[in-house]
Every structure is written in structure tokens, then in C-alpha cells.
Write an enzyme that holds these catalytic residues in place. Structure first.
Site, PDB file in Angstrom:
ATOM      1  N   VAL A 203      54.629  36.596  49.692  1.00 37.41           N
ATOM      2  CA  VAL A 203      55.361  35.518  50.356  1.00 37.41           C
ATOM      3  C   VAL A 203      55.235  35.663  51.871  1.00 37.41           C
ATOM      4  CG1 VAL A 203      57.666  34.572  50.811  1.00 37.41           C
ATOM      5  CG2 VAL A 203      56.977  35.080  48.467  1.00 37.41           C
TER       6      VAL A 203
ATOM      7  N   VAL B  93      51.739  34.564  52.985  1.00 36.07           N
ATOM      8  CA  VAL B  93      51.549  33.113  52.980  1.00 36.07           C
ATOM      9  C   VAL B  93      52.400  32.436  54.051  1.00 36.07           C
ATOM     10  CG1 VAL B  93      51.859  31.017  51.592  1.00 36.07           C
ATOM     11  CG2 VAL B  93      50.878  33.059  50.554  1.00 36.07           C
ATOM     12  N   GLU B  94      53.613  32.939  54.237  1.00 36.40           N
ATOM     13  CA  GLU B  94      54.522  32.300  55.190  1.00 36.40           C
ATOM     14  C   GLU B  94      54.130  32.548  56.648  1.00 36.40           C
ATOM     15  OE1 GLU B  94      56.866  30.235  54.751  1.00 36.40           O
ATOM     16  OE2 GLU B  94      57.498  30.375  52.655  1.00 36.40           O
ATOM     17  N   SER B  95      53.781  33.797  56.969  1.00 35.89           N
ATOM     18  CA  SER B  95      53.598  34.139  58.387  1.00 35.89           C
ATOM     19  C   SER B  95      52.415  35.032  58.683  1.00 35.89           C
ATOM     20  CB  SER B  95      54.862  34.854  58.888  1.00 35.89           C
ATOM     21  OG  SER B  95      55.021  36.103  58.206  1.00 35.89           O
TER      22      SER B  95
ATOM     23  N   TYR C 243      51.271  25.886  47.861  1.00 37.81           N
ATOM     24  CA  TYR C 243      52.045  27.094  48.156  1.00 37.81           C
ATOM     25  C   TYR C 243      52.111  27.995  46.918  1.00 37.81           C
ATOM     26  CZ  TYR C 243      56.130  29.846  49.690  1.00 37.81           C
ATOM     27  OH  TYR C 243      56.992  30.865  50.042  1.00 37.81           O
TER      28      TYR C 243
END
Length: 224
Positions: free
Chosen positions: A135, A138-140, A218
Site C-alpha cells: 500500500v 502504491v500510495e507514495s 489501484y
């Protein structure tokens, strides 16, 4: 003392502690139960003895398990320190398979980043470390200072909360939020991730994963 003898000695010490604890527990239970019930009949005494025997049997089971484990360990003791290190650090696939989903690995350059903070959050909220890592990727992409155009901040791109650029705070709050969604949707990881990305309101509105291309992409970036 060779490695095999060391393992057996350690297991025997563990058994002795477990056995003594079980005996003490049985004795205390018997005494308190006699005082509580004022047992005087043969039937009551038999019931108490049955409980005591059960406790002792459990201690014996602990002993047998420890001996069996020692036997198994003795056949796989590594010959060198290098071999031991390789065994201890060898990655497993257990944490990447969760609730019938395969969690995709993170990139090599991000491996090891914030590992202690991730491990702490994983244990605290009962979320797989591999999921938290993916996560974050993928997020940052493991950038604690990144801020999206919508105002999402930090490693796991949080929308709310103070001190969101602090990695420890951000990972803790992000994992807590993810764990809440996992619980809300009874472990259905697709719905939990969809809620994390698009919000639980949209999951409720569409009765499942929202038909948003961003959200669907996502999910494919995190799980298979």
C-alpha cells in the site's frame, strides 16, 4: 555442548517450567474449588481429580511436543554461521498470501525501508506486513513528504490527522484505517482496499468495488 544437545537442553528446561506451572495451576484450582464448593463427597473429589489429571496431561503434551521439535531441529542444524544467517533471512511466501489473495511484492529499492515501523503497525493492528508495504509503495513510493493534489499526505496518503508527514504516525494511522476497513468488510480485501482508495461511502453506494478506473487499477497494483 554441540548444537543438538543445546536444543534438547533448552527444550527440557522449557518443559520443566511448563510442567511445574501446570502442576501449580492444578493444585491451586483444586484448593480453591474445594473451598468454594466445600466438597466432601466422593463424586466431587473425582471431578476435581479429573481436572487435575487434565492439567497434567496438557503438561505431558507440552513435553512431547518439545521433544518432537528438538528431534526435528536436530536433523536440520546448519553446519556454518553463514548457513544459519541464510536460513534466518530467507523470505517466505506466507505473509504475501492472505485471505485468498496474493499481495504483490514491493520494488527492490524500497525493501527494508521503515521496516521496524511497519512491523510494529502490523502486529498492533493484525495486518500483514506485506500488505502495508505494498500500500505504501502504491500510495507514495515510500516518500514520507509527498502530498497529492487532493491533500493526501505522507507514506500511506492520509487525508486526515495531524503530523501526517511523520513516518511513524503516518504508518500507524494508515494501518489502523486499513485494519478498520478489513474488519468492516469481514476480511474481504478487495472491498477494504476499495474503501481505502475511494471511501466506504462509494463501496456502499455501488454495493462493492466502485466502477472507478482509478480504484480498479489501484486493486490490481496491490493484489492478484
Amino acid at each position: 555442548m554441540n548444537p543438538v544437545e543445546h536444543v534438547i537442553s533448552t527444550r527440557q528446561a522449557e518443559f520443566e517450567r511448563a510442567f511445574e506451572a501446570a502442576k501449580q495451576s492444578s493444585t491451586t484450582f483444586e484448593t480453591k474449588l474445594n473451598e468454594r464448593l466445600n466438597a466432601t463427597t466422593e463424586q466431587k473429589t473425582t471431578s476435581i481429580q479429573t481436572v487435575t489429571d487434565a492439567e497434567l496431561n496438557r503438561a505431558r503434551e507440552v513435553y512431547e511436543a518439545l521433544i518432537n521439535q528438538a528431534d526435528t531441529t536436530s536433523t536440520t542444524v546448519p553446519n556454518t554461521t553463514a548457513e544459519t544467517t541464510a536460513t534466518e533471512t530467507k523470505p517466505t511466501t506466507e505473509s504475501t498470501n492472505w485471505n485468498n489473495y496474493q499481495i504483490k511484492p514491493i520494488s527492490a529499492e524500497n525493501e527494508g525501508k521503515y521496516s521496524e515501523l511497519i512491523k510494529t503497525a502490523a502486529a498492533k493492528y493484525d495486518v500483514p506486513e506485506a500488505l502495508i508495504k505494498r500500500v505504501i509503495q502504491v500510495e507514495s513510493n515510500f516518500n514520507p513528504s509527498v502530498v497529492s493534489s487532493a491533500g493526501a499526505t505522507g507514506l500511506m496518503q492520509l487525508m486526515y490527522g495531524s503530523n501526517r508527514t511523520d513516518p511513524a504516525t503516518n504508518i500507524d494511522l494508515g494501518t489502523k484505517q486499513l485494519a478498520g476497513y478489513i474488519k468492516k468488510y469481514d476480511g474481504e480485501l478487495k472491498l477494504a482496499l476499495a474503501a481505502y482508495n475511494a471511501g466506504p461511502g462509494n463501496v456502499s453506494k455501488y454495493g462493492g468495488v466502485p466502477p472507478f478506473k482509478e480504484t480498479q487499477n489501484y486493486l490490481t497494483k496491490i493484489i492478484e
